[in-house]
Design an enzyme around this catalytic site. Structure first.
Site, mmCIF file in Angstrom:
data_model
loop_
_atom_site.group_PDB
_atom_site.id
_atom_site.type_symbol
_atom_site.label_atom_id
_atom_site.label_comp_id
_atom_site.label_asym_id
_atom_site.label_seq_id
_atom_site.Cartn_x
_atom_site.Cartn_y
_atom_site.Cartn_z
ATOM 1 N N CYS A 332 -26.866 -52.637 45.691
ATOM 2 C CA CYS A 332 -27.635 -53.215 46.793
ATOM 3 C C CYS A 332 -27.195 -54.617 47.224
ATOM 4 O O CYS A 332 -27.104 -54.863 48.434
ATOM 5 C CB CYS A 332 -29.118 -53.217 46.485
ATOM 6 N N ARG A 361 -23.768 -49.815 33.422
ATOM 7 C CA ARG A 361 -24.953 -50.373 32.783
ATOM 8 C C ARG A 361 -24.807 -50.211 31.289
ATOM 9 O O ARG A 361 -24.389 -49.159 30.799
ATOM 10 C CB ARG A 361 -26.214 -49.639 33.250
ATOM 11 N N GLN A 379 -23.591 -43.784 41.893
ATOM 12 C CA GLN A 379 -24.818 -43.493 42.623
ATOM 13 C C GLN A 379 -24.471 -43.093 44.040
ATOM 14 O O GLN A 379 -23.637 -43.727 44.669
ATOM 15 C CB GLN A 379 -25.690 -44.745 42.708
ATOM 16 N N ASP A 381 -25.684 -43.817 46.858
ATOM 17 C CA ASP A 381 -26.614 -44.850 47.262
ATOM 18 C C ASP A 381 -26.624 -44.993 48.774
ATOM 19 O O ASP A 381 -25.623 -44.738 49.435
ATOM 20 C CB ASP A 381 -26.106 -46.170 46.661
ATOM 21 N N HIS A 383 -28.712 -47.677 51.848
ATOM 22 C CA HIS A 383 -29.749 -48.637 52.196
ATOM 23 C C HIS A 383 -30.017 -48.561 53.681
ATOM 24 O O HIS A 383 -29.092 -48.596 54.480
ATOM 25 C CB HIS A 383 -29.321 -50.044 51.769
ATOM 26 N N LYS A 463 -42.874 -45.950 46.744
ATOM 27 C CA LYS A 463 -41.726 -45.045 46.780
ATOM 28 C C LYS A 463 -42.151 -43.600 46.704
ATOM 29 O O LYS A 463 -43.275 -43.279 46.300
ATOM 30 C CB LYS A 463 -40.803 -45.345 45.602
ATOM 31 N N HIS A 509 -34.211 -48.378 49.861
ATOM 32 C CA HIS A 509 -33.123 -47.847 49.029
ATOM 33 C C HIS A 509 -33.350 -46.354 48.902
ATOM 34 O O HIS A 509 -34.485 -45.918 48.795
ATOM 35 C CB HIS A 509 -33.167 -48.372 47.597
#
Length: 636
Positions: A332, A361, A379, A381, A383, A463, A509
RNA sequence: GCCGAUGUAGCUCAAAGGUAGAGCAAUCGCCUUGUAAGUGAUAGGUUAUGGGUUCGAUUCCCAUCAUCGGCUCCA
């Protein structure tokens, strides 16, 4: 026990932050984080707790505890609740249990069952209870909790000071809320089985002593038990770690490191195909692709809040020219920087940045699990940035888009969870209200079954999580659509409205597969390795009966390859039967047998991996068949 | 990270205080095959890594790493 001290001040950007609902609930209610608000659907949970099966398993747990205490008179007992498919009981014992111990305990359990002794419920005062369990420190601790009216014997919170009850059966007394069967004889001795021993912290808190937990399973009839064991076998056959090796999909190498996935050609092909579809869909739906680096400077992660609140999951910094750089645990901040690289007008919005971003991670050493839990993963991902006016429509869009993609991968049973504002939260209340309303309206419009988890949202935004059910009925959370009221503030993101003034955009997200690695693992298990034709790394194999058919086979293969069909020729000098067997084991969707007859007719004889024989077919017809199944994303 | 178990050929597994064996896979032959295993031969191992005990360790002990079942945590 100390309540977890978690500051809910504006902490870093939301999305995949570690502050989960359990902890938040534990904090706000000042209760330990144990077992609070588990995501079992309330209706299901209530039904289960009222069922005979529940009482049976609870009763079996008591019988097991008695058998264990007879073997270890100095042993201490903790708790022993029924769980999905069975029960467990935690013990503090003088030595580790062995599989042989389990066998002995199981034998003794059957004897106790045969005693057919009644389960007798008694209400006792706290003093009496303390007397009865004077040698049982864990029980004493539970009694204390009950007396204080905080938690019951399972650590679940209770509303008011409960009545303390004990249950006696045979030679065993337990602090227990019940309910139980009438007597031990109601347990079918051949429908109970002890499964395994594992470590478990007292009250689930890693600062507490480690106990030994025995897991058992119990059913109404031996037939049910047998069926359950069969189900376990089936799950084992589908285990993505096993199939990953057998189908040569991926590996993890000691040399490279734990939790770092190596995608082999077969697995990489499946990933490529899945990603190509993902990319096409994104391009067709107004997303822009972005690419961002794997490392970023410390200041970036300071601004985002990661270094304050996510540091324990991040790898140690890399130092370059006196600057510290961190491997990214999330994408992000980079996407936000792209947003901020220019002044944005309301006319530019909504903006949708998508990236399959690989993040790293740190995971504690004991938690890695095949593809499901790794240290480096990608991911899918994205946005979304939009104005308040656009927001409801944007949520509608992203939910529909997500569902469409999940369904394309064969996940047709989808449920949603809507998580709303917790007590401590950042962001204006109106924004929360609007966002929650938009999420709920979209769920209704999509006619998706959903549950509301009041106060279950992260502090930075509400969410929707989407959960799918796989072929074995197991639930997996895949997608998340997550508002973030935190990062736009932290990074001071703005757009210029019609009035020429800067305003704060909404930021959402979202990840559909979540982690590509984990998604792949779930796909493998969902399909049991038999991927649909559109995802199969090899869609068909041609099996020449004798060497004289190989040339024809190659010609057919070339023709089909030119239609983008992934096909191989098995030109080994083995018998056809052996080739078919190998192709079956590799779960290749189509086997094309060619011999004299087929050569004469410019045909192929088709067998599906299901064993179904489609018979001889012109090569063109087969081509159309495959292309049609690819286009339909048909399973099979 | 914690508790427990495990680590032997590419895979699945045997064996053993005196340097290890099978099946499948692989390689090379023979067979030329009609819908889930034709057949013969060959090759393949510092028994995870590092220490220790011992005349001798792959076997016993310790540590490390990894995997598995859980706990905690989580995409």
């Amino acid at each position: 026990m100390e309540p977890r001290e978690i500051t809910l001040a504006p902490v870093g950007e939301g999305f995949l932050f570690n502050l989960n609902r359990k902890k938040v609930a534990g904090f706000t209610d000042n209760l330990n984080a144990l077992l609070i608000l588990r995501r079992i659907k309330m209706s299901e949970k209530e039904n289960y707790e009222e069922s005979k099966l529940f009482r049976l398993r609870h009763s079996a747990a008591h019988v097991m505890a008695q058998a264990v205490l007879e073997k270890f008179p100095e042993g201490k007992v903790a708790i022993g609740p029924p769980i999905e498919d069975g029960f467990y009981y935690d013990f503090d014992l003088p030595r580790p249990l062995t599989p042989e111990d389990l066998d002995e305990i199981e034998v003794r359990m059957r004897e106790i069952i045969k005693n057919n002794s009644e389960f007798v419920r008694e209400e006792v005062s706290a003093e009496e209870a303390r007397e009865i369990f004077e040698d049982q420190p864990y029980k004493l601790e539970l009694i204390e909790g009950l007396e204080a009216g905080e938690v019951d014997e399972h650590g679940d919170p209770v509303d008011e000071k409960p009545v303390i009850t004990i249950y006696k059966s045979d030679e065993f007394v337990d602090l227990c809320r019940g309910p139980h069967l009438e007597n031990t004889g109601k347990i079918h001795p051949k429908a109970v089985k002890l499964m395994n021993v594992a470590g478990a912290y007292w009250r689930g808190d890693e600062h507490n002593p480690m106990l030994q937990r025995i897991y058992g399973t119990a059913w109404l009839s031996p037939k049910d038990l047998k069926q359950y064991l069969w189900r376990l076998e089936e799950a084992k056959k589908r285990d993505h770690r096993k199939l990953g090796r057998e189908l040569d999909l991926y590996s993890v190498s000691d040399e490279v490191g734990s939790g770092l996935v190596l995608w082999h050609p077969n697995g990489a092909m499946i990933r490529f195909l899945a990603e190509r579809f993902w990319e096409d869909e994104h391009l067709n739906h107004g997303y822009d692709f972005v690419y961002t680096p794997h490392i970023g400077k410390a200041q970036l992660w300071k601004t985002s809040g990661h270094l304050d609140f996510y540091a324990e999951n991040m790898y140690a910094p890399i130092e370059i020219e006196d600057q510290q750089y961190y491997l990214k645990p999330m994408n992000c901040p980079f996407h936000i920087e792209i947003y901020k690289s220019d002044i944005r007008s309301y006319r530019d919005l909504p903006m949708r940045y998508a990236e399959k971003g690989t993040v790293y991670r740190y995971e504690r050493s004991g938690v890695m699990h095949g593809l499901m839990r790794v240290r480096g993963f990608t991911q899918d991902d994205a946005h979304h940035f939009c104005t308040p006016r656009q927001m409801p429509e944007e949520i509608d869009f992203v939910l529909d888009f997500s569902l469409n993609i999940l369904r394309s991968f064969g996940f047709n049973e989808i449920e949603a969870y809507l998580s709303t504002r917790p007590e401590k939260a950042v962001g204006e209340p109106e924004r929360w209200r609007d966002a929650e309303a938009a999420l709920e309206a979209s769920l209704k419009r999509a006619e998706l079954p959903y549950e509301v988890d009041e106060g279950g949202g992260a502090f930075y935004g509400p969410k929707i999580d989407l959960k799918i059910k796989d072929a074995l009925g197991r639930e997996w959370q895949l997608s998340t659509i997550q508002f973030d009221f935190n990062n736009p503030e932290r990074f001071d993101m703005t757009y210029i409205e019609e009035d020429g003034q800067p305003y704060r955009p909404y930021m959402v997200h979202r990840a559909l597969m979540g982690s590509v690695e984990r998604f792949f693992g779930i796909l493998i298990e969902h399909y049991g390795g038999a991927f649909p034709v559109w995802l199969s790394p090899v869609q068909a194999v041609i099996i020449p009966i004798a060497d004289r058919h190989v040339e024809y086979a190659e010609n057919v293969a070339a023709e089909l390859r030119s239609a983008d069909i992934r096909i191989e020729v098995d030109d080994r000098s083995d018998r056809m039967n052996a080739k078919i067997r190998d192709a079956e084991k590799q779960k290749i969707p189509f086997m094309l047998v060619v011999g004299d007859r087929e050569m004469a007719e410019n045909a192929v004889d088709i067998r599906r991996r299901s064993g179904e024989r489609l018979g001889a077919m012109a090569v063109d017809m087969f081509k159309d068949l495959v292309l049609q199944e690819v286009a339909d994303k048909a399973a099979g």
